[in-house]
Design an enzyme around this catalytic site. Structure first.
Site, PDB file in Angstrom:
ATOM      1  N   TYR A  89      59.259  86.071   1.737  1.00  0.00           N
ATOM      2  CA  TYR A  89      58.936  87.522   1.654  1.00  0.00           C
ATOM      3  C   TYR A  89      57.741  87.746   2.796  1.00  0.00           C
ATOM      4  CZ  TYR A  89      56.306  91.677  -0.445  1.00  0.00           C
ATOM      5  OH  TYR A  89      56.063  92.857  -0.645  1.00  0.00           O
ATOM      6  N   HIS A  90      57.771  89.151   3.279  1.00  0.00           N
ATOM      7  CA  HIS A  90      57.037  89.324   4.267  1.00  0.00           C
ATOM      8  C   HIS A  90      55.730  90.427   3.761  1.00  0.00           C
ATOM      9  CE1 HIS A  90      55.178  90.633   8.290  1.00  0.00           C
ATOM     10  NE2 HIS A  90      56.330  90.150   9.027  1.00  0.00           N
ATOM     11  N   GLY A  91      54.421  89.891   3.824  1.00  0.00           N
ATOM     12  CA  GLY A  91      53.481  90.767   3.445  1.00  0.00           C
ATOM     13  C   GLY A  91      52.844  91.707   4.458  1.00  0.00           C
ATOM     14  N   GLU A  96      59.603  95.583   5.935  1.00  0.00           N
ATOM     15  CA  GLU A  96      58.862  95.009   4.402  1.00  0.00           C
ATOM     16  C   GLU A  96      57.544  94.860   4.468  1.00  0.00           C
ATOM     17  OE1 GLU A  96      61.208  92.095   1.973  1.00  0.00           O
ATOM     18  OE2 GLU A  96      59.859  91.034   2.807  1.00  0.00           O
TER      19      GLU A  96
END
Length: 301
Positions: free
Chosen positions: A99-101, A172
């Site tokens: 998951y890309h912050g 994202e």
């Protein structure tokens, strides 16, 4: 000093100091990365003097030193830990999907952990605009970051390398939020790569990554339209740098299964990451509670 005058003098400081902190830290991180670039250039051109002090491989000493700096920063600023590092193989290929912050600082931390504790390089697929930032190319090259084509990704994995990527990417990063929704827009490239290379996929999620850095929510719809039109990564300004607790959770590996279509494999990986988020992330995220998480007793690497 008269109390009234003291309040008058201190009021602007009390109001603007927090704002200065949250907007200055991203710039501080950028300065830290440029300092790394400078160090790598020095290492490159003064290698004869320091070569023997590091190792037999040209860049190993530099990489270990930089990794140590980032690992120390991660420990002291974020109390950073990795849970499940043993799920990443000590040798052989695997594809890490994460998951890309708002800023993928957790990937910098993971790369450092891999170098220091597993003695393995983790290659990261990054956005092409990073190579256009002045001076950054040497940093990306030394640590194996690249913007490869699908065929190049397959070749890297068939050589037995570890590769990390985020299907959501910049979109994202900018337009997910404290609810941690995946923004993959039907991307299947990573699933096709894993299928062709016949490698295991390892889902990865970092707790509170959205609480360390966030994007401005004001005018989100307009900013999103601007990004889709321009593909400019600065379409949504980033703020933060909060010393929140961060833990990276390495999910259970998803072995290669030739019976799965790319669509089915993508859905399976999405579900694995969503389950990691559901299990380990407070939703919606809270910066204050993420700061309080620093006092939790759960331990990792």
């Amino acid at each position: 000093m008269d109390p009234y005058n003291a309040i008058t003098v201190l009021a602007p400081v009390l109001i603007f100091y927090p704002l200065l902190i949250v907007f200055a830290f991203p710039l501080t991180l950028l300065a830290m990365m440029y300092a790394t670039v400078l160090f790598l250039h020095v290492y490159k051109h003064r290698r004869r003097e320091i070569y023997d002090a590091y190792s037999e491989n040209f860049w190993d000493g530099a990489k270990q030193t930089v990794a140590s700096v980032f690992d120390a920063q991660a420990t002291y600023w974020n109390g950073y830990e990795v849970i499940g590092l043993d799920k990443i193989p000590d040798k052989g290929a695997a594809l890490l999907v994460y998951y890309h912050g708002a800023l993928p600082i957790d990937m910098y931390y993971i790369i450092a952990k891999m170098l220091l504790y597993k003695k393995r390089s983790l290659k990261n697929v990054v956005a092409t605009f990073l190579f256009r930032l002045p001076g950054f190319k040497i940093l990306l090259d030394v640590f194996g970051a690249s913007s490869p084509t699908r065929d190049e990704c397959v070749k890297m994995l068939k050589r037995g390398e570890l590769l990390a990527l985020s299907p959501g990417g910049v979109r994202e990063a900018l337009f997910s939020d404290e609810h941690y929704q995946l923004v993959w827009n039907g991307r299947l490239g990573f699933a096709k790569v894993a299928h062709e290379a016949e490698v295991t996929i390892i889902p990865v999620f970092t707790q509170n990554v959205r609480e360390m850095f966030r994007t401005i929510k004001m005018g989100r719809r307009i900013l999103q339209l601007l990004y889709e039109f321009t593909r400019c990564p600065l379409a949504a300004p980033i703020y933060g740098g909060f010393p929140v607790k961060m833990r990276t959770y390495i999910g259970d590996p998803i072995p290669h299964d030739s019976r799965l279509t790319p669509e089915e494999l993508s859905e399976k990986v999405q579900m694995a990451i969503k389950n990691l988020i559901k299990k380990h992330q407070r939703v919606p995220g809270s910066i204050l509670l993420a700061l309080a998480d620093r006092f939790s007793r759960k331990k990792g690497v």
